[in-house]
Design an enzyme around this catalytic site. Structure first.
Site, PDB file in Angstrom:
ATOM      1  N   CYS A 166     -68.278 -90.137  35.901  1.00  0.00           N
ATOM      2  CA  CYS A 166     -67.216 -89.168  35.583  1.00  0.00           C
ATOM      3  C   CYS A 166     -67.359 -88.507  34.215  1.00  0.00           C
ATOM      4  O   CYS A 166     -67.498 -87.296  34.126  1.00  0.00           O
ATOM      5  CB  CYS A 166     -65.863 -89.860  35.681  1.00  0.00           C
ATOM      6  N   ALA A 185     -65.856 -99.276  20.025  1.00  0.00           N
ATOM      7  CA  ALA A 185     -67.161 -98.693  19.667  1.00  0.00           C
ATOM      8  C   ALA A 185     -68.255 -99.421  20.441  1.00  0.00           C
ATOM      9  O   ALA A 185     -68.098-100.579  20.817  1.00  0.00           O
ATOM     10  CB  ALA A 185     -67.384 -98.842  18.169  1.00  0.00           C
ATOM     11  N   GLU A 198     -63.016 -96.779  38.005  1.00  0.00           N
ATOM     12  CA  GLU A 198     -63.785 -97.666  38.889  1.00  0.00           C
ATOM     13  C   GLU A 198     -63.472 -99.100  38.507  1.00  0.00           C
ATOM     14  O   GLU A 198     -63.294 -99.421  37.330  1.00  0.00           O
ATOM     15  CB  GLU A 198     -65.288 -97.405  38.712  1.00  0.00           C
TER      16      GLU A 198
HETATM   17  C1  UGA Z   1     -62.868 -92.544  34.000  1.00  0.00           C
HETATM   18  C2  UGA Z   1     -61.401 -92.388  33.543  1.00  0.00           C
HETATM   19  O1  UGA Z   1     -61.010 -93.510  32.749  1.00  0.00           O
HETATM   20  C3  UGA Z   1     -60.460 -92.264  34.750  1.00  0.00           C
HETATM   21  O2  UGA Z   1     -59.125 -92.012  34.303  1.00  0.00           O
HETATM   22  C4  UGA Z   1     -60.934 -91.084  35.620  1.00  0.00           C
HETATM   23  O3  UGA Z   1     -60.123 -90.934  36.782  1.00  0.00           O
HETATM   24  C5  UGA Z   1     -62.378 -91.348  36.058  1.00  0.00           C
HETATM   25  O4  UGA Z   1     -63.199 -91.452  34.883  1.00  0.00           O
HETATM   26  C6  UGA Z   1     -62.802 -90.187  36.927  1.00  0.00           C
HETATM   27  O5  UGA Z   1     -62.844 -89.064  36.427  1.00  0.00           O
HETATM   28  O6  UGA Z   1     -62.950 -90.376  38.134  1.00  0.00           O
HETATM   29  P1  UGA Z   1     -64.370 -94.608  34.828  1.00  0.00           P
HETATM   30  O7  UGA Z   1     -65.529 -93.653  34.841  1.00  0.00           O
HETATM   31  O8  UGA Z   1     -64.176 -95.543  35.957  1.00  0.00           O
HETATM   32  O9  UGA Z   1     -62.982 -93.796  34.686  1.00  0.00           O
HETATM   33  O10 UGA Z   1     -64.587 -95.485  33.525  1.00  0.00           O
HETATM   34  P2  UGA Z   1     -63.818 -95.854  32.179  1.00  0.00           P
HETATM   35  O11 UGA Z   1     -63.157 -97.156  32.323  1.00  0.00           O
HETATM   36  O12 UGA Z   1     -62.999 -94.735  31.709  1.00  0.00           O
HETATM   37  O13 UGA Z   1     -65.083 -96.033  31.204  1.00  0.00           O
HETATM   38  C7  UGA Z   1     -66.004 -94.956  31.004  1.00  0.00           C
HETATM   39  C8  UGA Z   1     -67.086 -95.340  30.020  1.00  0.00           C
HETATM   40  O14 UGA Z   1     -66.575 -95.388  28.701  1.00  0.00           O
HETATM   41  C9  UGA Z   1     -67.754 -96.690  30.268  1.00  0.00           C
HETATM   42  O15 UGA Z   1     -69.140 -96.525  30.115  1.00  0.00           O
HETATM   43  C10 UGA Z   1     -67.184 -97.580  29.196  1.00  0.00           C
HETATM   44  O16 UGA Z   1     -68.079 -98.597  28.825  1.00  0.00           O
HETATM   45  C11 UGA Z   1     -66.975 -96.581  28.053  1.00  0.00           C
HETATM   46  N1  UGA Z   1     -65.908 -96.947  27.093  1.00  0.00           N
HETATM   47  C12 UGA Z   1     -64.615 -97.016  27.486  1.00  0.00           C
HETATM   48  C13 UGA Z   1     -66.255 -97.170  25.766  1.00  0.00           C
HETATM   49  O17 UGA Z   1     -67.437 -97.101  25.375  1.00  0.00           O
HETATM   50  N2  UGA Z   1     -65.262 -97.469  24.864  1.00  0.00           N
HETATM   51  C14 UGA Z   1     -63.957 -97.554  25.224  1.00  0.00           C
HETATM   52  O18 UGA Z   1     -63.097 -97.830  24.353  1.00  0.00           O
HETATM   53  C15 UGA Z   1     -63.630 -97.337  26.571  1.00  0.00           C
END
Ligand code: UGA
Length: 430
Positions: free
Chosen positions: A256, A248, A151
């Site tokens: 997702c 972290a 997203e």
């Molecule tokens: C995630 C995946 O990254 C996509 O590849 C996938 O297609 C998508 O889910 C899906 O299944 O549709 P998204 O949910 O948009 O995408 O978000 P991310 O950017 O992956 O972040 C997810 C969560 O992890 C957020 O709450 C973010 O704050 C957290 N996060 C991310 C961390 O706490 N630490 C990190 O190092 C990275």
């Protein structure tokens, strides 16, 4: 090709980007109001580049929206199924929307058609759903083509994927998918539908594992006097580990990871496999939120009647999405404990109003939220919070105390500027 997209949520709207490769798109949704809005060129979600894409497609006549599936399918080459698969209370994916689409398809397929599952569905679903289409007089195949879109970057990720996964059995289906994606310059991995379905869950499960792993390391850092940022940076330089998803903080949220990790755990269970590691990943993620709330409570003894400001409501930066947001969960816990909350988020205020309604004060900007607060919590990693004038912040807070759940301001030496500052995993240097 003529491509029908069923479901105009994040995934379906990103698929519209196929316009850029000269295809014709018809978006179908059961929500007439949404279809009407889209037809006027208004995007129902906040996603960079999406409104422009929709407006250009409508103006050029290569994009249409309708509620009429039968009409949309006339002369279509393929149809993408992009409806939601939310979690059931058991953690399993709820396939009722996907199944409803297939039941509708059965009676309206008008010619040879490739049905492409973009929705995230349990292993074996494509093969099972193909059975629902038996008896249609035309050649039909079901293909699994999972999405890996983030997203906030969905259009970019759709047009510049690092790989494409195509789960197809029949040669004509494989060929048609490869023809559709001909102009995409990335590895295209053709496999069985089951492997493609599992690849989606494995990718999200692994990324969630990285996040829970670094959060557990952060918890050790707090006890052992180490700094998780240094540890993450150093391990990330090993190409076998990689630098991404090692921030972290408050753990993962969104529509997702929480849903897909629970579903993968259930899929494993149904296959008679106890996925112990994934259970630990989910538990660690829940624990991370509780631990943050406990840090705030510990600082006050009792938060009842305290004024607490929060920056960030979205589940991550650059989105207005508050689904499964750690910020919302943490604020609801603090509201339940009697704290008075004021909040600010650059994009997610309207969506948060629907869940937090009258329980918090919605501020006009970041400094307004912090006015007269006994503490400031940083709950979403919006880069713009780093641009706030820290001297002004110090003067508006009643007590200059910050709990930074994202380590967003960790490098600004706020202790030297008179703040009591607590991050995640930022122990003293050993
Ligand atoms: C995630 C995946 O990254 C996509 O590849 C996938 O297609 C998508 O889910 C899906 O299944 O549709 P998204 O949910 O948009 O995408 O978000 P991310 O950017 O992956 O972040 C997810 C969560 O992890 C957020 O709450 C973010 O704050 C957290 N996060 C991310 C961390 O706490 N630490 C990190 O190092 C990275």
């Amino acid at each position: 090709m003529k491509v029908v997209v069923i479901g105009t949520g994040y995934v379906g709207l990103a698929v519209i980007a196929l316009l850029a490769h000269g295809h014709e798109i018809v978006g179908v949704d059961v929500d007439a109001k949404k279809v009407e809005k889209l037809g006027r060129g208004e995007s129902p979600i906040s996603e960079p580049g999406l409104s422009e894409l929709i407006q250009r497609g409508l103006a050029e006549g290569s994009l249409h929206f309708t509620t009429d599936l039968r009409a949309a399918l006339q002369g279509a080459d393929m149809c993408f199924v992009c409806v939601g698969t939310p979690s059931l209370p058991s953690g399993e994916a709820d396939l009722s929307q996907v199944e409803a689409v297939y039941r509708s398809l059965r009676s309206v397929i008008a010619n040879e058609l490739l049905v492409v599952n973009k929705s995230t569905v349990p292993v074996g679903t494509a093969r099972r759903l193909q059975q629902l289409l038996l008896g249609t007089p035309h050649r039909v195949a079901v293909v699994s083509n999972p999405e890996f879109l983030r997203e906030g970057k969905a259009i970019h990720d759709f047009l510049k994927p690092d790989r494409m996964v195509i789960g197809a059995e029949e040669d004509w289906a494989k060929e048609k998918m490869l023809a559709l994606y001909e102009r995409f310059d990335c590895p295209k991995i053709v496999m069985s539908p089951e492997s493609a379905e599992l690849t989606k869950y494995a990718a999200n499960g692994f990324l969630a594992t990285k996040i829970s792993f670094i959060n557990e390391i952060a918890n050790i850092c707090e006890k052992a006097g180490a700094d998780v940022r240094d540890v993450a940076h150093a391990i990330g330089l090993d190409p076998r580990i990689g630098p991404h998803f090692l921030r972290a903080g408050l753990g993962y949220g969104g529509s997702c990871f929480p849903k897909d990790t629970s579903a993968l755990y259930q899929i494993a269970g149904s296959a008679d496999h106890d996925f112990k590691m994934l259970r630990a990943v989910i538990e660690a993620n829940n624990h991370q939120r509780e631990q943050f709330v406990n840090k705030v409570i510990a600082a006050f003894g009792d938060v009842r009647g305290k004024s607490i400001a929060a920056w960030g409501l979205a589940f991550k930066d650059n989105t207005d999405d508050v689904r499964e947001s750690a910020a919302i969960d943490i604020l609801q816990q603090l509201i339940g404990l009697g704290a008075n909350i004021s909040v600010f988020d650059p994009l997610a205020m309207d969506n948060a109003r629907r869940v937090l309604n009258g329980d918090v004060r919605f501020a006009t900007d970041a400094l307004d939220a912090a006015r007269d607060a006994d503490a400031l919590l940083i709950l979403t990693e919006w880069p713009s919070f780093r641009d706030v004038d820290m001297a002004a912040l110090h003067s508006v807070l009643r007590t200059p105390r910050i709990f930074d759940g994202r380590n967003l301001l960790a490098d600004l030496n706020l202790q030297d500027k008179g703040f009591a500052y607590v991050g995640v995993g930022l122990g003293k240097a050993v």
